[in-house]
Design a protein around this motif. Structure first.
Motif, PDB file in Angstrom:
ATOM      1  N   CYS A   1     -24.463 -47.719  -7.380  1.00  0.00           N
ATOM      2  CA  CYS A   1     -26.018 -47.404  -7.172  1.00  0.00           C
ATOM      3  C   CYS A   1     -26.381 -47.676  -5.681  1.00  0.00           C
ATOM      4  O   CYS A   1     -26.339 -49.101  -5.320  1.00  0.00           O
ATOM      5  CB  CYS A   1     -26.952 -47.601  -7.923  1.00  0.00           C
ATOM      6  N   SER A   2     -26.635 -46.637  -4.951  1.00  0.00           N
ATOM      7  CA  SER A   2     -26.951 -47.231  -3.410  1.00  0.00           C
ATOM      8  C   SER A   2     -28.543 -47.634  -3.404  1.00  0.00           C
ATOM      9  O   SER A   2     -28.734 -48.419  -2.219  1.00  0.00           O
ATOM     10  CB  SER A   2     -27.023 -45.860  -2.586  1.00  0.00           C
ATOM     11  N   LYS A   3     -29.265 -47.874  -4.534  1.00  0.00           N
ATOM     12  CA  LYS A   3     -30.655 -48.392  -4.319  1.00  0.00           C
ATOM     13  C   LYS A   3     -30.469 -49.751  -4.724  1.00  0.00           C
ATOM     14  O   LYS A   3     -30.628 -50.855  -4.228  1.00  0.00           O
ATOM     15  CB  LYS A   3     -31.415 -47.568  -5.280  1.00  0.00           C
ATOM     16  N   CYS A   4     -29.890 -50.025  -6.208  1.00  0.00           N
ATOM     17  CA  CYS A   4     -30.009 -51.250  -6.933  1.00  0.00           C
ATOM     18  C   CYS A   4     -28.341 -52.083  -6.796  1.00  0.00           C
ATOM     19  O   CYS A   4     -28.470 -53.077  -7.325  1.00  0.00           O
ATOM     20  CB  CYS A   4     -30.208 -51.221  -8.192  1.00  0.00           C
ATOM     21  N   ARG A   5     -27.673 -51.149  -6.079  1.00  0.00           N
ATOM     22  CA  ARG A   5     -26.078 -51.786  -5.996  1.00  0.00           C
ATOM     23  C   ARG A   5     -25.633 -52.171  -7.389  1.00  0.00           C
ATOM     24  O   ARG A   5     -24.577 -52.847  -7.246  1.00  0.00           O
ATOM     25  CB  ARG A   5     -26.230 -52.926  -5.192  1.00  0.00           C
ATOM     26  N   LYS A   6     -26.060 -51.637  -8.327  1.00  0.00           N
ATOM     27  CA  LYS A   6     -25.344 -52.056  -9.763  1.00  0.00           C
ATOM     28  C   LYS A   6     -23.907 -51.057  -9.738  1.00  0.00           C
ATOM     29  O   LYS A   6     -23.733 -49.933  -9.137  1.00  0.00           O
ATOM     30  CB  LYS A   6     -26.045 -51.604 -10.630  1.00  0.00           C
ATOM     31  N   ILE A   7     -22.929 -51.836 -10.286  1.00  0.00           N
ATOM     32  CA  ILE A   7     -21.438 -51.170 -10.327  1.00  0.00           C
ATOM     33  C   ILE A   7     -21.194 -50.906 -11.838  1.00  0.00           C
ATOM     34  O   ILE A   7     -21.215 -51.918 -12.528  1.00  0.00           O
ATOM     35  CB  ILE A   7     -20.619 -52.186  -9.899  1.00  0.00           C
ATOM     36  N   THR A   8     -20.948 -49.695 -12.127  1.00  0.00           N
ATOM     37  CA  THR A   8     -20.798 -49.465 -13.442  1.00  0.00           C
ATOM     38  C   THR A   8     -19.284 -48.717 -13.706  1.00  0.00           C
ATOM     39  O   THR A   8     -18.753 -47.974 -12.931  1.00  0.00           O
ATOM     40  CB  THR A   8     -21.771 -48.464 -14.051  1.00  0.00           C
ATOM     41  N   ASP A   9     -18.542 -49.102 -14.709  1.00  0.00           N
ATOM     42  CA  ASP A   9     -17.542 -48.385 -14.918  1.00  0.00           C
ATOM     43  C   ASP A   9     -17.380 -46.846 -14.993  1.00  0.00           C
ATOM     44  O   ASP A   9     -18.272 -46.480 -15.936  1.00  0.00           O
ATOM     45  CB  ASP A   9     -16.663 -49.447 -15.885  1.00  0.00           C
TER      46      ASP A   9
ATOM     47  N   ASP B   1     -15.044 -44.699  -5.638  1.00  0.00           N
ATOM     48  CA  ASP B   1     -16.505 -45.023  -5.963  1.00  0.00           C
ATOM     49  C   ASP B   1     -17.186 -43.658  -6.001  1.00  0.00           C
ATOM     50  O   ASP B   1     -17.287 -42.907  -4.880  1.00  0.00           O
ATOM     51  CB  ASP B   1     -16.886 -45.842  -4.623  1.00  0.00           C
ATOM     52  N   ALA B   2     -17.822 -43.572  -6.724  1.00  0.00           N
ATOM     53  CA  ALA B   2     -18.994 -42.522  -7.016  1.00  0.00           C
ATOM     54  C   ALA B   2     -20.446 -43.299  -6.614  1.00  0.00           C
ATOM     55  O   ALA B   2     -20.774 -43.804  -7.328  1.00  0.00           O
ATOM     56  CB  ALA B   2     -19.136 -41.994  -8.391  1.00  0.00           C
ATOM     57  N   ILE B   3     -20.803 -42.896  -5.278  1.00  0.00           N
ATOM     58  CA  ILE B   3     -21.700 -43.511  -4.573  1.00  0.00           C
ATOM     59  C   ILE B   3     -23.202 -42.554  -4.648  1.00  0.00           C
ATOM     60  O   ILE B   3     -22.971 -41.382  -4.674  1.00  0.00           O
ATOM     61  CB  ILE B   3     -21.756 -43.790  -3.065  1.00  0.00           C
ATOM     62  N   GLY B   4     -24.206 -43.163  -5.709  1.00  0.00           N
ATOM     63  CA  GLY B   4     -25.345 -42.221  -5.698  1.00  0.00           C
ATOM     64  C   GLY B   4     -26.455 -43.145  -6.284  1.00  0.00           C
ATOM     65  O   GLY B   4     -26.635 -44.273  -5.751  1.00  0.00           O
ATOM     66  N   VAL B   5     -27.246 -42.408  -7.301  1.00  0.00           N
ATOM     67  CA  VAL B   5     -28.429 -43.100  -7.830  1.00  0.00           C
ATOM     68  C   VAL B   5     -28.209 -43.222  -9.239  1.00  0.00           C
ATOM     69  O   VAL B   5     -27.991 -42.337  -9.714  1.00  0.00           O
ATOM     70  CB  VAL B   5     -29.774 -42.413  -7.147  1.00  0.00           C
ATOM     71  N   CYS B   6     -28.566 -44.568  -9.905  1.00  0.00           N
ATOM     72  CA  CYS B   6     -28.245 -44.542 -11.330  1.00  0.00           C
ATOM     73  C   CYS B   6     -29.425 -43.979 -11.816  1.00  0.00           C
ATOM     74  O   CYS B   6     -30.493 -43.907 -11.141  1.00  0.00           O
ATOM     75  CB  CYS B   6     -28.183 -46.215 -11.682  1.00  0.00           C
ATOM     76  N   ALA B   7     -29.461 -43.838 -13.237  1.00  0.00           N
ATOM     77  CA  ALA B   7     -30.417 -43.106 -14.111  1.00  0.00           C
ATOM     78  C   ALA B   7     -31.740 -44.196 -13.922  1.00  0.00           C
ATOM     79  O   ALA B   7     -32.864 -43.578 -13.681  1.00  0.00           O
ATOM     80  CB  ALA B   7     -30.241 -43.090 -15.646  1.00  0.00           C
ATOM     81  N   SER B   8     -31.637 -45.476 -13.876  1.00  0.00           N
ATOM     82  CA  SER B   8     -32.994 -46.318 -13.981  1.00  0.00           C
ATOM     83  C   SER B   8     -33.560 -46.250 -12.570  1.00  0.00           C
ATOM     84  O   SER B   8     -34.844 -46.322 -12.418  1.00  0.00           O
ATOM     85  CB  SER B   8     -32.324 -47.742 -14.297  1.00  0.00           C
TER      86      SER B   8
END
Ligand SMILES: [Mn+2]
Ligand SMILES: [Mn+2]
Ligand SMILES: [Zn+2]
Ligand SMILES: [Zn+2]
Lengths: 144, 144
Positions: free
Chosen positions: A96-104, A131-138
Motif C-alpha cells: 500500500c502506497s499510503k500506509c506501506r502495509k505489505i500483504t501476501d 509487488d502490486a503497488i496500490g491502495v489497500c481497502a482500509s
DNA sequence: AGCATAAACGATAAAAGTTATCGTTTGAGA
DNA sequence: TCTCAAACGATAACTTTTATCGTTTATGCT
C-alpha cells in the motif's frame, strides 16, 4: 538547447508550485544525466562538482520533493529497515502506497504468467518477486 | 508438541552446522509464530518477553544467520538506502543476488505478468513492480 | 527597481538502523 | 568433566536520514 531544458524545468516547478532555485535546477539536470539507480550520496557527490557549497540536506530535501512531485521515482517501496519473511510458501506482495502495509498474495490470485529463466544480457533468473503497488481497502475508505 | 518443534530446530541447526543455543531456539520459535514482515526491532521486542536479557545484537546476528541458512528470507533485495529512478519509461528490474546490481528491463523483454487492477481484499493496484532475482552475466563468469 | 515575506539553503545535531569490538559465558565433542 | 571455539551481552561506532535553526534568496507586489 540548455534554454529548452531550463524552460522545461521551470514549467515543472510552476506545475508543482515550487521555487526555481539554483541548487534545485542543477540537481535536476545532474540527476537527469545519471544512469542507473543512484543513492542520495551518489547524487550529492556528482552535484557537488558543480555546486561545491551545496548541503547534503538540500540534496535529500529535493530528492524527496522530486519524488513527491512525480518528477522522479523511487526504485522500490522496500527501502529502510530490513524485513523478515517467515512465510515459506512462494508468494508475492501487495504494497500500500499510503500506509506501506505489505500483504501476501499467491501467484494464482495475482494472475501472473510467463516465466523466463534467461533474460537479455545473459541474466540467469532464480525467482521473480512481484509487488502490486496500490491502495489497500482500509486506506481507500479513510480519505487520508 | 514442543518436543517435535525442538527436534525440528535441532535438525535445522545440524544441517547448517550451527550451535543450538537457548537464545537461538527461542528466537526461531518466536519468529515462526509471527505473521507479516517484521523488522529486527519488532522481533527483538517480542523475543525480549521470553528472554529479557537478550541483546539486540544477538537478534541481528541470528536473523542474518537464519537468512544465510535459508531458514527464513528477506522480504526484498531493496532494503538499505533509497535509490532514485530517473528512467521515466515503465520498466522492471533484474537484481543480481551476488553483486546486488540493479538493471532495467522492459516489460516485453521480461515476458510479463497479467494486469489485474483489483486484487483479493479489495486492494486497488496502481502499478506492478517486478524484480527478476538471479545472477548477472558478470557474476556467472567470476566464480565468487 | 526596491521591498517584504515565505521558502529554501547550509551547517550541524539528532534519530534510526545496523555493524563491529571485546570481555564473558556456554554448547559440543573428546 | 574438561577444553575451546562459538555465541552471548554491552556498547561503541558507523551509516543513513531527518530535524533544527540562523542566514540567504526567490517571488510577488508596489
Ligand atoms: Mn510475504
Ligand atoms: Mn530502473
Ligand atoms: Zn493502506
Ligand atoms: Zn552480479
Amino acid at each position: 538547447m540548455p534554454v529548452k531544458e531550463t524552460r522545461s524545468f521551470r514549467e515543472v516547478c510552476r506545475e508543482n508550485g515550487i521555487a526555481v532555485t539554483h541548487q534545485r535546477q542543477v540537481l535536476y539536470e545532474v540527476m537527469k544525466s545519471m544512469d542507473g539507480h543512484p543513492s542520495p550520496e551518489e547524487v550529492y557527490a556528482r552535484v557537488k562538482k558543480k555546486v561545491p557549497a551545496i548541503s547534503l540536506a538540500t540534496v535529500y530535501k529535493n530528492i524527496h520533493l522530486f519524488i513527491e512531485s512525480g518528477v522522479f521515482q523511487k526504485v522500490s517501496m522496500h527501502h529502510g529497515s530490513v524485513r523478515v519473511e517467515m512465510n515459506g510458501e512462494p508468494h508475492h506482495h501487495m504494497v500500500c502506497s499510503k500506509c506501506r502495509k505489505i500483504t501476501d498474495i499467491g501467484e494464482k490470485e495475482l494472475g501472473l504468467v510467463a516465466k523466463r529463466s534467461r533474460l537479455p544480457g545473459g541474466f540467469l533468473v532464480e525467482r521473480y518477486a512481484v509487488d502490486a503497488i496500490g491502495v489497500c481497502a482500509s486506506c481507500q475508505k479513510s480519505s487520508c
